[in-house]
Structures are given as structure tokens and as C-alpha cells.
Design an enzyme around this catalytic site. Structure first.
Site, mmCIF file in Angstrom:
data_model
loop_
_atom_site.group_PDB
_atom_site.id
_atom_site.type_symbol
_atom_site.label_atom_id
_atom_site.label_comp_id
_atom_site.label_asym_id
_atom_site.label_seq_id
_atom_site.Cartn_x
_atom_site.Cartn_y
_atom_site.Cartn_z
ATOM 1 C CD GLN A 1 -1.898 -2.328 1.330
ATOM 2 O OE1 GLN A 1 -0.777 -2.721 1.635
ATOM 3 N NE2 GLN A 1 -2.923 -3.152 1.235
ATOM 4 C CE1 TYR B 1 -8.108 -12.283 -5.932
ATOM 5 C CE2 TYR B 1 -9.455 -12.447 -3.947
ATOM 6 C CZ TYR B 1 -9.312 -12.589 -5.315
ATOM 7 O OH TYR B 1 -10.379 -13.033 -6.063
ATOM 8 C CD GLU C 1 -0.777 -12.525 -4.735
ATOM 9 O OE1 GLU C 1 -0.806 -12.282 -5.953
ATOM 10 O OE2 GLU C 1 -1.510 -11.952 -3.896
ATOM 11 C CB CYS D 1 -8.896 -0.034 -3.572
ATOM 12 S SG CYS D 1 -8.585 -1.064 -5.020
#
Length: 462
Positions: free
Chosen positions: A283, A312, A333, A413
Site C-alpha cells: 500500500q 489475495y 496469491e 479499493c
């Protein structure tokens, strides 16, 4: 209404991409660089059957939510959309954007959206910047962000939104590239070498990693210059070269090598140590990401015996701190390089009750996958979902519903895809208990949200 016409518009809302929204007759008009309450003369630059787009020609009456942008190129640069809007108005607009998506797209009558949490730092927060590089018509090396809606570069030597410790690198590296005579990539003819300049800083450690993205890396004095940079900047710990020889808008290619120093920087997050490489996803707002972790920690209230599945999972950003409070964590992932880094970060912190799996999330959740072969004893207590902006594939949602664990956490997001996916989950046996928005991207229209769901015993509506 026709293109080129000037009309008077009052801005009554803000769209999810940042433009102001007004009405003229029966058409919605999208106008960038406006705020709710602005009344302006607008020139229409595009007219469609149901909507139009325009540009402000004259501001008749400014909104009380307007402020002077802290950046001198805010009206040109495409990096931010909302520097002209006060912090309080930005937060209100972001919560409204999330609430509206959940009602309109998700079908929730009164979605439980809390007030936006923020670090209070709206400038100097970005820990990473990747700048396209171009040569000006006069031959100067330029790096910056693209002008809004174009590929015209706004040349920058500093950016008020990024960590100020990254600013000294821009001007110096452009000067050195020019002095060495390195060619600059031209996307029209696919000629030239230097494509992007990447800088990343550990917010808590101050370590900086510099990355050049080039077409082939065939550059004279490349290693020597990398060593000079390493000696010139006290906080620089590594210089890397990424090769991207494709005709693509993607920034990074598949191959990265270290030219000088180390291949990673060290960062502290959630009381743990992380190694971040050039192409690692992490991030961009470290402190706001810590707010996400604090929200998870507070709302999950882990007691110790829980098993958690982190889909994820990236480099283990949330898997690893969760593992310190749960019995075991499994991370999934699709990017093998991220899984390698996740395992490395687990080892770095001495965390042994976490396992990472490389694979597509839908495939790994399906019956008979490597995950269930190794853990046939049963389902996890909690699943954390943190998909990319496009949200979950239908197969992922179907697998989650079939898995039927007691609690879900969805980190998103993009409000529209969050609302779409929550609608499916809540029509198939889950209740939406809380949505916590977090301002991960001040000065932009983007908003992060963490949704908490619990499984109910009612009949599925699916």
C-alpha cells in the site's frame, strides 16, 4: 446542447473518478476541477445522448469547500484530482460515494457505513512513486505525471503528495541521465531505453530503493553510475534495473536485477519487519494501511484458536500480523514472486504458523486443490478477501459461498465492485455488519473500505 457550447452549471455531486457533477436540461454534465456548490460557466467538450463533459471557463460563485491547491501544477498534473477541495469535504464525499454505491448497486437500504478514518496527514504520505520519462522538444530529460486525460508529461522536481525524502532524487537523476547520454524510450516508435524512474521509501526506516525501468538495459556506464548514486544519497540502500521490452502500458517487466547495494528496502509494519522490492505490491500509504490493520485487529478480536484464510495475500501484509493472534493462517496469491517474499518475511519475523500457496484464488478454493489436500480437516473460521480493483471473479464468490465459513472480511479499493460482490454474498447467506472506510489516498477520489460479514441461518436468496 452541442459541443463547444457554453452553459451555466451548478455542481451538486462528485463522481467516483473525481469530476464534479451538474445538470443541464435532461443531461448530466461532468466537470473536472470543481467542488460541490460551485456555479460556473462551462464549455462542453463532449456531448452524448445522456451526459456531457465540460471544462470550466469562468467560476461565477466558488463553493465554500474550495481551497488553494498546495501543488503549483495541481490544475495540470493527473496525479491528484481533489487538491482544490478541503480535507473535510473530501472525506464527506468519499463516505457518500461508498454509501451511494452500496445502496444503488448493492441494494442495501441503510448500509452500515461508518465515518471515514484518516491518519490526518493529507500530504507527504506516498511511499512510492513511478514516473514516466520523456525527452522534451528541446532535448531535456523530463519525468513526472501525465497531464489529465493525455500522455503529455508534467515535468516535476518535487511532489507535495509523496514522502519528501524522495524529492531530492528526481532532479539529480534526470540530470545524470542527460549527462550520460542515455536514450529515452519513445512509445510511438518503440525506440530508446529509459521508460520509467521508480523510487520507494520505508516510511519508518527511511531506506530508499531506486529502480530504472528500461527497454533492454543496454546503457553505457550503468553499473558505475549505480554505484555513484549509492554513494551520493545517504538513505539509498539499493539501485535496481527492471527490463520491460514490450509494447505495453504496464510499467514493470518480468525481470529485475540489482545494480548496486541490495534488492530490497526494510520497512516496519504492524510491529513486524518487511522487505519490499522494486516491484512488490505494498500500500502506498503506510500509515493508512496500518489503520486497516488496526481495524482488523479491533473488529476480529481474535482469541487464539482461529484458523484464517487470507486470499489475495500478496507479500503477507495482513497474513503475518494475523498469524501472531491466531492458531494458523493460510495465504493464497497468484503471483509467485509475492509468495516467495511472503515466505521470506515470515522467516524474517520468526512466524511459523502461516503457510502460503501460489495459485489462482478460485482454483485454490475449489475442492481437491493443494490447499484442501494439505488441510482436509475443515474450513477456516475467517476468510479475508482483498482483491484487485475489479473485485472478485464470480467463481471466487461461488467458492466462498460454498465454503460457508462463519466470518468474511472484504477489503476493497473500489466501492462499485465492493457493492456488487457484497450483494451476491448477502443474497447467499451472509449479513453485512459494518463497513469502515479508510482514507488511503488523500487528494484523490479513491477510497479504501473494510467490510465485515457474518454467516446467517436464513434461507439463501440465490
Amino acid at each position: 446542447m452541442q459541443q463547444g457550447q457554453c452553459v451555466d452549471v451548478e455542481i451538486v455531486d462528485l463522481a467516483d473518478r473525481g469530476d464534479g457533477v451538474g445538470k443541464c436540461g435532461d443531461r448530466v454534465v461532468f466537470v473536472p476541477d470543481t467542488a460541490i456548490g460551485d456555479r460556473a460557466k462551462v464549455r462542453l467538450v463532449q456531448v452524448k445522448r445522456k451526459y456531457a463533459r465540460g471544462k470550466v471557463q469562468q467560476l461565477h460563485a466558488p463553493s465554500p469547500d474550495r481551497q488553494r491547491p498546495p501543488c503549483i501544477v495541481a490544475d495540470k498534473c493527473g496525479g491528484c484530482q481533489w487538491q482544490h477541495i478541503t480535507d473535510a469535504a473530501q472525506l464527506a464525499a468519499k463516505r457518500e460515494q461508498l454509501f451511494e454505491s452500496l445502496t444503488r448497486i448493492g441494494g442495501f437500504e441503510q448500509p452500515p457505513v461508518k465515518a471515514v478514518e484518516t491518519t490526518g496527514e493529507t500530504l507527504g504520505y506516498r511511499n512510492k512513486a513511478t514516473y514516466p520519462v520523456q525527452r522534451s522538444p528541446t532535448g531535456q530529460v523530463r519525468a513526472g505525471y501525465y497531464q489529465k486525460g493525455s500522455h503529455k508529461l508534467v515535468n516535476l522536481n518535487q511532489c507535495p503528495v509523496q514522502d519528501e525524502r524522495l524529492n531530492p532524487f528526481l532532479a539529480q537523476i534526470k540530470e545524470d541521465i542527460a549527462g550520460l547520454g542515455w536514450t529515452i524510450y519513445n512509445e510511438q516508435n518503440h525506440q530508446g531505453e529509459i521508460r520509467h524512474l521508480g523510487v520507494r521509501v520505508g516510511r519508518h526506516t527511511g531506506q530508499v530503493l531506486l529502480t530504472l525501468v528500461a527497454k533492454s538495459g543496454k546503457l553505457p556506464q550503468l553499473e558505475e553510475q549505480a554505484q555513484r548514486w549509492l554513494k551520493s544519497f545517504d538513505n539509498l540502500v539499493g539501485v535496481c534495473l527492471n527490463i520491460n521490452g514490450d509494447r505495453t502500458n504496464a510499467i514493470f517487466g518480468a525481470s529485475t536485477r540489482t545494480l548496486a547495494g541490495q534488492s530490497f528496502l526494510q520497512e516496519e509494519f504492524a510491529r513486524l519487519q518487511f522487505r519490499l522490492r522494486s516491484d512488490t505490491f505494498f500500500q502506498v500509504n503506510t500509515e493508512a494501511a496500518e489503520l486497516i490493520w488496526q481495524t482488523l485487529e479491533r473488529e476480529l478480536n481474535l482469541q487464539g484458536p482461529e484458523t484464517i484464510l487470507d486470499t489475495y495475500c500478496g507479500i503477507g501484509t495482513f497474513s503475518l500480523p494475523l498469524a501472531q493472534q491466531a492458531q494458523q493462517v493460510w495465504g493464497i496469491e497468484v503471483h509467485g514472486g509475492s509468495v516467495d517474499q511472503a515466505r521470506e518475511n515470515a522467516q524474517l519475523n520468526g512466524i511459523e504458523n502461516v503457510e502460503f500457496y501460489t495459485g489462482d484464488v478460485a482454483a485454490m478454493l475449489a475442492e481437491g486443490s493443494a490447499l484442501w489436500q494439505e488441510h482436509p480437516q475443515g474450513k477456516p473460521d475467517i476468510v479475508v478477501i482483498d482483491p484487485p480493483r475489479q473485485g472478485c471473479q464470480p467463481a471466487v464468490l461461488a467458492a466462498l459461498i460454498n465454503l460457508g465459513c462463519d466470518r468474511l472480511v472484504y477489503i476493497s479499493c473500489k466501492p462499485s465492485t465492493l457493492a456488487r460482490d457484497l450483494k451476491v454474498l448477502c443474497a447467499s447467506g451472509y449479513d453485512l455488519n459494518q463497513v469502515q472506510p479508510i482514507d488511503l489516498f488523500p487528494q484523490t477520489a479513491h477510497i479504501e473500505a473494510v467490510a465485515f460479514l457474518t454467516r446467517n441461518n436464513r434461507t439463501s436468496l440465490a
